[in-house]
Design a protein around this motif. Structure first.
Motif, short mmCIF file in Angstrom:
data_model
loop_
_atom_site.label_atom_id
_atom_site.label_comp_id
_atom_site.label_asym_id
_atom_site.label_seq_id
_atom_site.Cartn_x
_atom_site.Cartn_y
_atom_site.Cartn_z
N UNK A 1 -1.61 17.88 -4.19
CA UNK A 1 -3.01 18.11 -4.55
C UNK A 1 -3.24 19.54 -5.01
N UNK A 2 -2.85 20.49 -4.16
CA UNK A 2 -3.17 21.88 -4.46
C UNK A 2 -2.27 22.47 -5.55
N UNK B 1 -2.42 24.85 -10.74
CA UNK B 1 -1.91 24.88 -12.12
C UNK B 1 -3.04 24.75 -13.13
N UNK B 2 -4.04 23.96 -12.81
CA UNK B 2 -5.21 23.86 -13.70
C UNK B 2 -5.92 25.20 -13.79
N UNK B 3 -6.08 25.87 -12.67
CA UNK B 3 -6.75 27.17 -12.67
C UNK B 3 -5.96 28.20 -13.46
N UNK C 1 2.90 34.61 -13.31
CA UNK C 1 3.16 34.22 -11.92
C UNK C 1 2.07 34.77 -11.01
N UNK C 2 1.61 35.97 -11.29
CA UNK C 2 0.51 36.55 -10.51
C UNK C 2 -0.76 35.71 -10.65
N UNK C 3 -1.02 35.25 -11.87
CA UNK C 3 -2.19 34.39 -12.10
C UNK C 3 -2.04 33.07 -11.35
N UNK D 1 -4.35 31.53 -8.32
CA UNK D 1 -4.92 30.19 -8.33
C UNK D 1 -4.60 29.42 -7.06
N UNK D 2 -3.36 29.55 -6.58
CA UNK D 2 -2.96 28.90 -5.34
C UNK D 2 -3.83 29.39 -4.18
N UNK D 3 -3.98 30.69 -4.09
CA UNK D 3 -4.75 31.27 -2.98
C UNK D 3 -6.24 30.92 -3.08
N UNK D 4 -6.76 30.95 -4.28
CA UNK D 4 -8.18 30.63 -4.46
C UNK D 4 -8.48 29.20 -4.03
#
Length: 300
Positions: free
Chosen positions: A193-194, A199-201, A218-220, A224-227
């Motif tokens: 799910x995440x 990846x969409x973000x 990779x930073x972006x 996104x993962x953290x957000x």
């Protein structure tokens, strides 16, 4: 399967209910729930005091102390360090619930733990019985974790997570970015799910080759993962059915905020293009074909 936000919601609830309490007894109602445990679980738990509730990725554990409640050794005055812990993995449908002792047993109750203060029991309920509990020794690492999960990488919400080291290891993987995100030895806690939501973000297709990713990209992605995980935590996680609940039996509602996962043919929240579903590792990947174009050198 519960991912990091769902497991963290459960951890926070457990920590409020079990930290500092001493176990009076434990009852195993289904042997499969303790199939990986070495020894007799009730004997291993009786008389032990729970220090806290901890988590790494999708694993939970309760550090156990021999003796009465307290985090300071009465002789040395030093902080108590647990020698072992009750390790839990929720599997596909596992639930750790805090329940009044007088409440009748749940239909799929597998393990029941009672405490000396007579307060709420901790109950492990698991319809499909893919989850498990076991008592395991703690590994003496910079951040102690139970020995069976020393191979599990730090998760992106931990202080121990090293962004630069992750970027280096990610680029050496030579695989698709989503497959790498699901590799718990590289980064833990991210599931189907995440991964799709992050990846969409980050505007990345799931088959983008890892070896070609730049450090800014990779930073972006990590952002996104953290957000998405932080937002999911704030909404109690994602519940698609009654199998994931917190310790009070309540469902999360982040599924209402999902941008692409499970939303085939619905408009992308960013550009309006219909979301597509593609087969991935016997599962599904959801993405926006405009925001996340498939690369020519895609990897499976």
């Amino acid at each position: 399967m519960p991912e990091l936000p769902e497991v963290e919601v459960v951890r926070r609830g457990l920590d409020q209910w079990v930290a500092g309490r001493t176990i009076a007894s434990a009852e195993v109602l289904h042997p499969r729930a303790v199939r990986r445990n070495v020894g007799d679980l009730p004997d291993q738990l009786k008389g032990r005091t729970v220090l806290s509730a901890e988590r790494r990725g999708k694993y939970l554990w309760l550090p156990l102390y021999e003796g009465p409640a307290g985090h300071v050794d009465p002789v040395t005055g030093e902080p108590v360090v647990a020698a072992d812990a009750l390790l839990a993995h929720l599997g596909m449908s596992g639930q750790l619930l805090m329940v009044d002792p007088s409440t009748p047993a749940e239909k799929h109750l597998r393990v029941r733990v009672a405490f000396t203060d007579g307060g709420p029991d901790m109950r492990f309920v698991d319809q499909r019985t893919f989850g498990h509990l076991l008592v395991a020794p703690m590994a003496r690492l910079r951040r102690p974790v139970p020995e069976p999960i020393t191979h599990i990488a730090a998760d992106p919400l931990e202080e121990a997570f090293d962004d630069a080291a992750f970027a280096t290891r990610l680029r050496l993987r030579r695989t698709g970015i989503k497959r790498a995100l699901l590799d718990q030895s590289l980064i833990s806690g991210v599931g189907n799910i995440y991964a799709d939501e992050a990846l969409w973000r980050a505007r990345l297709h799931w088959a983008r080759p890892t070896e070609n990713l730049t450090r800014p990209v990779i930073a972006t992605l990590l952002s996104g993962v953290r957000e998405v995980m932080t937002e999911a935590l704030g909404q109690g996680g994602t519940s698609f059915d009654s199998l994931y609940v917190n310790v009070n039996g309540e469902s999360g509602y982040f599924d209402r905020s999902l941008a692409v996962y499970g939303r085939r043919d619905e408009p992308c929240p960013r550009c309006g293009t219909p979301v597509i579903r593609e087969a991935f590792m016997n599962r599904s990947s959801y993405s926006c074909p405009k925001c996340q174009p498939r690369p020519r050198n895609a990897r499976p």
